[in-house]
Design an enzyme around this catalytic site. Sequence first.
Site, mmCIF file in Angstrom:
data_model
loop_
_atom_site.group_PDB
_atom_site.id
_atom_site.type_symbol
_atom_site.label_atom_id
_atom_site.label_comp_id
_atom_site.label_asym_id
_atom_site.label_seq_id
_atom_site.Cartn_x
_atom_site.Cartn_y
_atom_site.Cartn_z
ATOM 1 N N GLU A 1 1.793 4.097 -1.911
ATOM 2 C CA GLU A 1 1.420 3.434 -0.666
ATOM 3 C C GLU A 1 2.308 3.932 0.472
ATOM 4 O O GLU A 1 3.401 3.380 0.691
ATOM 5 C CB GLU A 1 1.585 1.920 -0.799
ATOM 6 N N HIS B 1 6.897 -3.603 -3.380
ATOM 7 C CA HIS B 1 5.984 -3.395 -2.252
ATOM 8 C C HIS B 1 6.815 -3.117 -0.997
ATOM 9 O O HIS B 1 7.863 -3.736 -0.789
ATOM 10 C CB HIS B 1 5.104 -4.630 -2.055
HETATM 11 P P1 PGA Z 1 -3.613 -2.713 3.311
HETATM 12 O O1 PGA Z 1 -2.373 -3.058 2.384
HETATM 13 O O2 PGA Z 1 -4.776 -2.420 2.391
HETATM 14 O O3 PGA Z 1 -3.828 -3.938 4.125
HETATM 15 O O4 PGA Z 1 -3.232 -1.525 4.140
HETATM 16 C C1 PGA Z 1 -2.185 -2.423 1.151
HETATM 17 C C2 PGA Z 1 -1.008 -3.056 0.472
HETATM 18 O O5 PGA Z 1 -0.089 -3.503 1.182
HETATM 19 O O6 PGA Z 1 -0.944 -3.128 -0.763
#
Ligand code: PGA
Length: 255
Positions: A166, A94
Amino acid sequence: MKTIIGNWKMHLGIRESIAHARGVLRSVMGHEVLPEIVICPSFTALSEVRKVLVRTRVALGAQTMGTERFGAFTGDVSVAQLDDAGCGFVIIGHSERRAMNGESDAVVNAKMKLIAQTSLVPILCVGESKESRVAGKAEEFVAQQLGAALRGVTLTKASRLVVAYEPIWAIDTGVSATPADAVAMHGVIREALRTIGVGAAVQVLYGGSVDGANAYSFLREPGIDGVLVGGASVKIHEFEAIVNAGRDVMIAQNV
Ligand code: PGA
């Protein structure tokens, strides 16, 4: 099938986690068509949440894991311990851990090698910074991250890999990528995985400021297999709306 993963991050104590997990179950009760749902509480709440989820259609995941099998690694939690705690999934790489906890490509790779020897499903996160996108290097960056994460990792046909795209600039900012940007990057990710020769069953999810209002616009895209949700996953009405968006898409598209 669509997959919806809730990353609860460092929110919710044990009692709150139990209550929230029960809320998630209530919101899926009585529905025949359901997306695959995974919730990832903090380590401290895993075993209590597991009890809530037993014999339900909601699975348990962890937010990270250590890089070693066992031993003198104070504060780390091994993949075997996560398995023991009932986790079927674990988030790897992440961007918050990459940025704040020294999770380099080499660390991500070491974790992927360990997971490949277990039945846990990795949720491998990749994504570019704003600078990289502005410079037109986002695709190259993400392909490189994938290559580094999967170098020397043996994933067979029987294994499963979840990749979450992401973009860093979309996480916790309230500014999501557009579905079109996500679809384009998902194509790049699938192509990179083909080039690497990943044999596993792969799903590619989008994550970054997904909420109840925009979830449908991502989930309806055939190239987007699901969403990884942070902030909105700890708000029960938001998460319920996201799950409902997944159901609506599955019913409308018969997927
Ligand atoms: P968020 O985070 O939905 O708060 O933008 C997504 C994540 O970090 O997996």
